[in-house]
Design a protein around this motif. Structure first.
Motif, PDB file in Angstrom:
ATOM      1  N   ARG A  32       0.841  -1.202   0.000  1.00 31.72           N
ATOM      2  CA  ARG A  32       0.000   0.000   0.000  1.00 31.72           C
ATOM      3  C   ARG A  32       0.875   1.250   0.000  1.00 31.72           C
ATOM      4  O   ARG A  32       0.634   2.193  -0.760  1.00 31.72           O
ATOM      5  CB  ARG A  32      -0.926   0.000   1.219  1.00 31.72           C
ATOM      6  CG  ARG A  32      -2.063  -1.008   1.151  1.00 31.72           C
ATOM      7  CD  ARG A  32      -3.072  -0.737   2.262  1.00 31.72           C
ATOM      8  NE  ARG A  32      -4.157  -1.717   2.253  1.00 31.72           N
ATOM      9  CZ  ARG A  32      -4.189  -2.799   3.019  1.00 31.72           C
ATOM     10  NH1 ARG A  32      -3.188  -3.033   3.864  1.00 31.72           N
ATOM     11  NH2 ARG A  32      -5.202  -3.627   2.973  1.00 31.72           N
ATOM     12  N   GLY A  33       1.881   1.267   0.883  1.00 29.23           N
ATOM     13  CA  GLY A  33       2.777   2.417   0.902  1.00 29.23           C
ATOM     14  C   GLY A  33       3.540   2.568  -0.394  1.00 29.23           C
ATOM     15  O   GLY A  33       3.716   3.684  -0.901  1.00 29.23           O
ATOM     16  N   TYR A  34       3.992   1.452  -0.945  1.00 32.35           N
ATOM     17  CA  TYR A  34       4.777   1.513  -2.188  1.00 32.35           C
ATOM     18  C   TYR A  34       3.950   2.114  -3.315  1.00 32.35           C
ATOM     19  O   TYR A  34       4.384   3.082  -3.965  1.00 32.35           O
ATOM     20  CB  TYR A  34       5.237   0.106  -2.580  1.00 32.35           C
ATOM     21  CG  TYR A  34       5.978   0.084  -3.903  1.00 32.35           C
ATOM     22  CD1 TYR A  34       7.351   0.288  -3.947  1.00 32.35           C
ATOM     23  CD2 TYR A  34       5.306  -0.111  -5.101  1.00 32.35           C
ATOM     24  CE1 TYR A  34       8.032   0.295  -5.156  1.00 32.35           C
ATOM     25  CE2 TYR A  34       5.979  -0.106  -6.311  1.00 32.35           C
ATOM     26  CZ  TYR A  34       7.341   0.091  -6.339  1.00 32.35           C
ATOM     27  OH  TYR A  34       8.003   0.106  -7.545  1.00 32.35           O
ATOM     28  N   PHE A  35       2.788   1.535  -3.596  1.00 30.87           N
ATOM     29  CA  PHE A  35       2.003   1.996  -4.738  1.00 30.87           C
ATOM     30  C   PHE A  35       1.441   3.396  -4.512  1.00 30.87           C
ATOM     31  O   PHE A  35       1.436   4.227  -5.429  1.00 30.87           O
ATOM     32  CB  PHE A  35       0.876   1.009  -5.052  1.00 30.87           C
ATOM     33  CG  PHE A  35       1.359  -0.233  -5.753  1.00 30.87           C
ATOM     34  CD1 PHE A  35       1.898  -0.164  -7.028  1.00 30.87           C
ATOM     35  CD2 PHE A  35       1.290  -1.467  -5.135  1.00 30.87           C
ATOM     36  CE1 PHE A  35       2.365  -1.303  -7.675  1.00 30.87           C
ATOM     37  CE2 PHE A  35       1.749  -2.617  -5.770  1.00 30.87           C
ATOM     38  CZ  PHE A  35       2.286  -2.525  -7.050  1.00 30.87           C
ATOM     39  N   ALA A  36       0.988   3.686  -3.284  1.00 31.61           N
ATOM     40  CA  ALA A  36       0.460   5.021  -3.021  1.00 31.61           C
ATOM     41  C   ALA A  36       1.561   6.069  -3.094  1.00 31.61           C
ATOM     42  O   ALA A  36       1.401   7.114  -3.732  1.00 31.61           O
ATOM     43  CB  ALA A  36      -0.213   5.055  -1.658  1.00 31.61           C
ATOM     44  N   VAL A  69      -6.584   2.363  -2.579  1.00 30.84           N
ATOM     45  CA  VAL A  69      -5.666   2.937  -1.604  1.00 30.84           C
ATOM     46  C   VAL A  69      -5.971   4.410  -1.332  1.00 30.84           C
ATOM     47  O   VAL A  69      -5.690   4.919  -0.240  1.00 30.84           O
ATOM     48  CB  VAL A  69      -4.210   2.740  -2.087  1.00 30.84           C
ATOM     49  CG1 VAL A  69      -3.866   3.719  -3.207  1.00 30.84           C
ATOM     50  CG2 VAL A  69      -3.232   2.874  -0.951  1.00 30.84           C
ATOM     51  N   TRP A  70      -6.596   5.089  -2.296  1.00 29.72           N
ATOM     52  CA  TRP A  70      -6.900   6.512  -2.094  1.00 29.72           C
ATOM     53  C   TRP A  70      -8.038   6.718  -1.098  1.00 29.72           C
ATOM     54  O   TRP A  70      -8.282   7.848  -0.657  1.00 29.72           O
ATOM     55  CB  TRP A  70      -7.247   7.174  -3.430  1.00 29.72           C
ATOM     56  CG  TRP A  70      -6.202   6.974  -4.477  1.00 29.72           C
ATOM     57  CD1 TRP A  70      -6.392   6.503  -5.745  1.00 29.72           C
ATOM     58  CD2 TRP A  70      -4.794   7.229  -4.377  1.00 29.72           C
ATOM     59  NE1 TRP A  70      -5.204   6.438  -6.427  1.00 29.72           N
ATOM     60  CE2 TRP A  70      -4.206   6.882  -5.623  1.00 29.72           C
ATOM     61  CE3 TRP A  70      -3.969   7.716  -3.358  1.00 29.72           C
ATOM     62  CZ2 TRP A  70      -2.836   7.004  -5.861  1.00 29.72           C
ATOM     63  CZ3 TRP A  70      -2.608   7.837  -3.596  1.00 29.72           C
ATOM     64  CH2 TRP A  70      -2.063   7.489  -4.831  1.00 29.72           C
ATOM     65  N   GLU A  71      -8.737   5.638  -0.733  1.00 32.44           N
ATOM     66  CA  GLU A  71      -9.731   5.737   0.326  1.00 32.44           C
ATOM     67  C   GLU A  71      -9.071   5.754   1.708  1.00 32.44           C
ATOM     68  O   GLU A  71      -9.675   6.178   2.690  1.00 32.44           O
ATOM     69  CB  GLU A  71     -10.703   4.557   0.237  1.00 32.44           C
ATOM     70  CG  GLU A  71     -11.491   4.521  -1.069  1.00 32.44           C
ATOM     71  CD  GLU A  71     -12.326   3.258  -1.200  1.00 32.44           C
ATOM     72  OE1 GLU A  71     -12.399   2.491  -0.210  1.00 32.44           O
ATOM     73  OE2 GLU A  71     -12.891   3.036  -2.283  1.00 32.44           O
ATOM     74  N   LEU A  72      -7.817   5.274   1.760  1.00 27.53           N
ATOM     75  CA  LEU A  72      -7.067   5.267   3.016  1.00 27.53           C
ATOM     76  C   LEU A  72      -6.262   6.548   3.197  1.00 27.53           C
ATOM     77  O   LEU A  72      -6.125   7.050   4.317  1.00 27.53           O
ATOM     78  CB  LEU A  72      -6.124   4.066   3.047  1.00 27.53           C
ATOM     79  CG  LEU A  72      -6.777   2.689   2.902  1.00 27.53           C
ATOM     80  CD1 LEU A  72      -5.709   1.607   2.791  1.00 27.53           C
ATOM     81  CD2 LEU A  72      -7.704   2.417   4.071  1.00 27.53           C
TER      82      LEU A  72
END
Length: 274
Positions: A32-36, A69-72
Protein backbone atom coordinates in the motif's frame (compact mmCIF):
# COMPACT_ATOMS: atom_id res chain seq x y z
CA UNK A 1 25.58 8.48 -11.35
CA UNK A 2 22.65 6.10 -10.98
CA UNK A 3 24.60 4.11 -8.40
CA UNK A 4 24.93 7.28 -6.30
CA UNK A 5 21.40 8.62 -6.82
CA UNK A 6 19.43 5.38 -6.46
CA UNK A 7 20.42 4.64 -2.83
CA UNK A 8 19.24 8.10 -1.79
CA UNK A 9 15.85 7.53 -3.39
CA UNK A 10 15.58 3.92 -2.22
CA UNK A 11 15.43 4.69 1.49
CA UNK A 12 11.70 5.18 0.85
CA UNK A 13 11.41 1.44 0.20
CA UNK A 14 13.72 -0.01 2.81
CA UNK A 15 14.03 2.25 5.84
CA UNK A 16 11.79 1.70 8.86
CA UNK A 17 11.20 5.46 9.14
CA UNK A 18 9.62 5.48 5.70
CA UNK A 19 7.38 2.53 6.47
CA UNK A 20 6.30 4.16 9.73
CA UNK A 21 5.41 7.41 7.96
CA UNK A 22 3.14 5.57 5.53
CA UNK A 23 1.51 3.63 8.34
CA UNK A 24 0.85 6.87 10.22
CA UNK A 25 -1.49 8.03 7.42
CA UNK A 26 -3.28 4.69 7.19
CA UNK A 27 -1.15 2.95 4.56
CA UNK A 28 -0.47 -0.27 6.43
CA UNK A 29 1.26 -3.07 4.58
CA UNK A 30 4.33 -2.62 2.42
CA UNK A 31 2.62 -2.58 -0.97
CA UNK A 32 0.00 0.00 0.00
CA UNK A 33 2.78 2.42 0.90
CA UNK A 34 4.78 1.51 -2.19
CA UNK A 35 2.00 2.00 -4.74
CA UNK A 36 0.46 5.02 -3.02
CA UNK A 37 3.78 6.78 -2.45
CA UNK A 38 5.23 6.17 -5.87
CA UNK A 39 1.98 6.87 -7.75
CA UNK A 40 0.92 9.88 -5.67
CA UNK A 41 2.57 12.49 -7.96
CA UNK A 42 0.10 11.35 -10.66
CA UNK A 43 -2.92 12.15 -8.50
CA UNK A 44 -5.76 9.73 -7.56
CA UNK A 45 -5.20 7.49 -10.58
CA UNK A 46 -6.78 4.15 -11.39
CA UNK A 47 -4.62 1.06 -11.83
CA UNK A 48 -4.13 1.21 -15.62
CA UNK A 49 -1.74 4.20 -15.85
CA UNK A 50 0.35 2.76 -13.01
CA UNK A 51 0.54 -0.65 -14.69
CA UNK A 52 1.92 1.14 -17.74
CA UNK A 53 4.31 3.46 -15.91
CA UNK A 54 5.69 1.01 -13.34
CA UNK A 55 6.01 -1.63 -16.13
CA UNK A 56 7.28 -4.70 -14.25
CA UNK A 57 4.28 -5.39 -12.00
CA UNK A 58 1.45 -7.74 -12.95
CA UNK A 59 -1.77 -5.79 -13.58
CA UNK A 60 -3.76 -7.69 -10.95
CA UNK A 61 -1.16 -6.80 -8.31
CA UNK A 62 -1.48 -3.09 -9.05
CA UNK A 63 -5.27 -3.37 -9.10
CA UNK A 64 -5.26 -4.77 -5.57
CA UNK A 65 -3.88 -1.43 -4.37
CA UNK A 66 -5.32 1.11 -6.79
CA UNK A 67 -7.63 2.97 -6.72
CA UNK A 68 -8.81 1.66 -3.32
CA UNK A 69 -5.67 2.94 -1.60
CA UNK A 70 -6.90 6.51 -2.09
CA UNK A 71 -9.73 5.74 0.33
CA UNK A 72 -7.07 5.27 3.02
CA UNK A 73 -4.90 8.27 2.15
CA UNK A 74 -5.22 10.99 -0.44
CA UNK A 75 -2.36 11.53 -2.88
CA UNK A 76 -1.46 14.68 -0.95
CA UNK A 77 -1.26 12.73 2.30
CA UNK A 78 0.78 10.01 0.63
CA UNK A 79 3.19 12.62 -0.75
CA UNK A 80 3.67 14.18 2.67
CA UNK A 81 4.21 10.76 4.22
CA UNK A 82 6.78 9.65 1.67
CA UNK A 83 8.77 12.91 1.98
CA UNK A 84 8.55 12.87 5.79
CA UNK A 85 9.71 9.27 5.98
CA UNK A 86 12.49 9.78 3.46
CA UNK A 87 13.81 12.89 5.20
CA UNK A 88 13.76 11.15 8.57
CA UNK A 89 15.59 8.18 7.04
CA UNK A 90 18.23 10.43 5.49
CA UNK A 91 18.61 12.43 8.70
CA UNK A 92 19.23 9.22 10.62
CA UNK A 93 21.76 8.04 8.03
CA UNK A 94 23.66 11.29 7.48
CA UNK A 95 23.69 13.02 10.88
CA UNK A 96 27.50 12.83 11.01
CA UNK A 97 27.92 14.82 7.78
CA UNK A 98 28.30 18.62 7.98
CA UNK A 99 25.22 20.65 7.13
CA UNK A 100 27.20 22.50 4.45
CA UNK A 101 27.99 19.18 2.76
CA UNK A 102 24.30 18.22 2.60
CA UNK A 103 23.24 21.68 1.45
CA UNK A 104 25.78 21.74 -1.40
CA UNK A 105 24.76 18.24 -2.49
CA UNK A 106 21.09 19.26 -2.42
CA UNK A 107 21.74 22.38 -4.50
CA UNK A 108 23.75 20.51 -7.14
CA UNK A 109 21.37 17.59 -7.51
CA UNK A 110 18.41 19.99 -7.64
CA UNK A 111 20.12 21.77 -10.54
CA UNK A 112 20.47 18.45 -12.34
CA UNK A 113 16.86 17.50 -11.64
CA UNK A 114 15.69 20.88 -12.87
CA UNK A 115 17.06 19.99 -16.31
CA UNK A 116 15.02 16.82 -16.89
CA UNK A 117 13.22 16.76 -20.21
CA UNK A 118 9.61 15.92 -19.35
CA UNK A 119 8.28 14.92 -22.77
CA UNK A 120 7.33 11.25 -22.71
CA UNK A 121 8.51 10.85 -19.10
CA UNK A 122 5.34 10.37 -17.07
CA UNK A 123 6.85 9.66 -13.63
CA UNK A 124 9.81 11.95 -14.12
CA UNK A 125 7.56 14.83 -15.19
CA UNK A 126 5.09 14.30 -12.35
CA UNK A 127 7.87 14.36 -9.76
CA UNK A 128 9.58 17.35 -11.38
CA UNK A 129 6.31 19.28 -11.16
CA UNK A 130 5.99 18.92 -7.38
CA UNK A 131 6.54 22.10 -5.34
CA UNK A 132 10.21 22.57 -4.48
CA UNK A 133 11.19 21.36 -1.04
CA UNK A 134 12.54 23.85 1.47
CA UNK A 135 15.09 21.96 3.56
CA UNK A 136 18.34 20.44 2.19
CA UNK A 137 17.51 16.79 2.90
CA UNK A 138 14.03 17.22 1.42
CA UNK A 139 15.49 18.86 -1.70
CA UNK A 140 18.10 16.14 -1.92
CA UNK A 141 15.58 13.31 -1.77
CA UNK A 142 13.04 14.93 -4.07
CA UNK A 143 15.67 15.70 -6.71
CA UNK A 144 17.10 12.19 -6.47
CA UNK A 145 13.60 10.81 -6.94
CA UNK A 146 12.94 12.99 -9.98
CA UNK A 147 16.19 11.87 -11.60
CA UNK A 148 15.51 8.25 -10.72
CA UNK A 149 12.01 8.22 -12.18
CA UNK A 150 13.16 10.19 -15.24
CA UNK A 151 15.79 7.57 -15.92
CA UNK A 152 13.26 4.81 -15.32
CA UNK A 153 10.86 6.31 -17.86
CA UNK A 154 13.64 6.25 -20.45
CA UNK A 155 14.49 2.67 -19.55
CA UNK A 156 10.89 1.56 -20.03
CA UNK A 157 10.83 3.29 -23.42
CA UNK A 158 14.00 1.44 -24.43
CA UNK A 159 12.57 -1.89 -23.28
CA UNK A 160 9.37 -1.33 -25.24
CA UNK A 161 11.34 -0.32 -28.33
CA UNK A 162 13.34 -3.55 -28.00
CA UNK A 163 10.12 -5.57 -28.00
CA UNK A 164 10.41 -6.77 -24.40
CA UNK A 165 7.33 -7.13 -22.24
CA UNK A 166 7.45 -6.81 -18.44
CA UNK A 167 7.84 -10.48 -17.53
CA UNK A 168 10.39 -11.03 -20.31
CA UNK A 169 12.39 -8.17 -18.85
CA UNK A 170 12.32 -9.77 -15.41
CA UNK A 171 13.18 -13.21 -16.79
CA UNK A 172 16.14 -11.75 -18.66
CA UNK A 173 17.46 -10.00 -15.56
CA UNK A 174 17.20 -13.20 -13.54
CA UNK A 175 19.05 -15.12 -16.25
CA UNK A 176 21.85 -12.56 -16.26
CA UNK A 177 22.64 -11.60 -12.68
CA UNK A 178 19.77 -11.51 -10.19
CA UNK A 179 18.35 -14.19 -7.87
CA UNK A 180 14.81 -15.10 -8.94
CA UNK A 181 13.53 -14.61 -5.37
CA UNK A 182 14.23 -10.89 -5.66
CA UNK A 183 11.65 -10.44 -8.42
CA UNK A 184 9.00 -13.07 -7.73
CA UNK A 185 7.01 -10.52 -5.75
CA UNK A 186 5.95 -8.68 -8.92
CA UNK A 187 2.80 -10.80 -9.21
CA UNK A 188 3.42 -12.89 -12.31
CA UNK A 189 2.60 -16.61 -12.25
CA UNK A 190 5.08 -19.41 -12.76
CA UNK A 191 3.38 -20.15 -16.08
CA UNK A 192 3.97 -16.55 -17.19
CA UNK A 193 7.62 -16.77 -16.15
CA UNK A 194 7.99 -20.08 -18.04
CA UNK A 195 6.41 -18.65 -21.19
CA UNK A 196 8.59 -15.53 -21.00
CA UNK A 197 11.76 -17.62 -20.78
CA UNK A 198 10.52 -19.59 -23.77
CA UNK A 199 10.06 -16.42 -25.80
CA UNK A 200 13.59 -15.31 -24.92
CA UNK A 201 14.88 -18.67 -26.14
CA UNK A 202 12.91 -18.28 -29.39
CA UNK A 203 14.40 -14.88 -30.08
CA UNK A 204 17.91 -16.19 -29.44
CA UNK A 205 18.59 -14.35 -26.18
CA UNK A 206 18.73 -17.47 -24.02
CA UNK A 207 19.90 -21.01 -24.67
CA UNK A 208 17.56 -23.92 -23.99
CA UNK A 209 19.05 -24.24 -20.48
CA UNK A 210 18.45 -20.55 -19.73
CA UNK A 211 21.98 -19.22 -20.26
CA UNK A 212 22.25 -15.75 -21.84
CA UNK A 213 23.66 -15.80 -25.37
CA UNK A 214 26.11 -13.34 -26.87
CA UNK A 215 23.30 -12.13 -29.11
CA UNK A 216 21.07 -11.50 -26.13
CA UNK A 217 23.77 -9.67 -24.20
CA UNK A 218 24.56 -7.47 -27.20
CA UNK A 219 20.90 -6.67 -27.78
CA UNK A 220 20.29 -5.80 -24.15
CA UNK A 221 23.41 -3.64 -24.06
CA UNK A 222 21.70 -1.56 -26.73
CA UNK A 223 18.81 -1.11 -24.28
CA UNK A 224 21.23 -0.01 -21.57
CA UNK A 225 22.99 2.39 -23.93
CA UNK A 226 19.66 3.89 -25.01
CA UNK A 227 18.72 4.30 -21.34
CA UNK A 228 21.96 6.12 -20.59
CA UNK A 229 21.53 8.37 -23.61
CA UNK A 230 17.97 9.25 -22.65
CA UNK A 231 19.10 10.10 -19.10
CA UNK A 232 22.04 12.28 -20.13
CA UNK A 233 20.57 15.79 -20.28
CA UNK A 234 20.61 16.55 -16.52
CA UNK A 235 24.30 15.63 -16.34
CA UNK A 236 25.15 17.55 -19.47
CA UNK A 237 23.48 20.58 -17.90
CA UNK A 238 25.40 20.15 -14.67
CA UNK A 239 28.62 19.72 -16.66
CA UNK A 240 31.65 17.50 -15.98
CA UNK A 241 32.95 19.53 -13.06
CA UNK A 242 29.55 19.83 -11.40
CA UNK A 243 28.80 16.15 -11.95
CA UNK A 244 32.16 15.13 -10.48
CA UNK A 245 31.57 17.36 -7.47
CA UNK A 246 28.10 15.96 -6.93
CA UNK A 247 29.46 12.41 -7.17
CA UNK A 248 32.02 13.30 -4.51
CA UNK A 249 29.33 14.74 -2.24
CA UNK A 250 26.91 11.87 -2.79
CA UNK A 251 29.45 9.12 -2.14
CA UNK A 252 29.28 9.20 1.70
CA UNK A 253 25.52 9.80 1.60
CA UNK A 254 24.88 6.88 -0.73
CA UNK A 255 27.23 4.66 1.28
CA UNK A 256 25.24 5.33 4.45
CA UNK A 257 21.92 4.81 2.65
CA UNK A 258 23.11 1.45 1.35
CA UNK A 259 23.32 0.09 4.89
CA UNK A 260 19.51 -0.28 4.95
CA UNK A 261 19.29 -1.74 1.42
CA UNK A 262 19.64 -5.55 1.26
CA UNK A 263 22.60 -6.80 -0.82
CA UNK A 264 20.10 -8.91 -2.78
CA UNK A 265 17.56 -6.25 -3.68
CA UNK A 266 14.85 -6.02 -6.36
CA UNK A 267 16.06 -2.69 -7.73
CA UNK A 268 19.27 -4.16 -9.13
CA UNK A 269 21.60 -1.99 -7.11
CA UNK A 270 25.04 -3.64 -7.22
CA UNK A 271 27.08 -4.13 -4.05
CA UNK A 272 29.13 -1.04 -3.13
CA UNK A 273 32.73 -0.93 -4.20
CA UNK A 274 35.01 -1.67 -1.20
Amino acid sequence: MWTYVEPVHAVTYFHSRSRAAYEAVGLRGYWRGYFAGRAAPLGPVEAAPVVAAFFTFAPHMVARALPSVWELATPEEALRARLTGAVQALAESTYELPEAHLAEAADLIATAAGAVDAAGRVLGAANAALPPAEYPLARLWQAATTLREHRGDGHVAALVAAGLDPVETLAWRVAVDMPAKNLLGRGFTEAQWHDARGRLVERGWLTADGTPTDRGRAAFQEVEDATDSAAARPWQTLGPAGTDRLRELLEPIARRCRTVIPPDNPIGLPPPTP
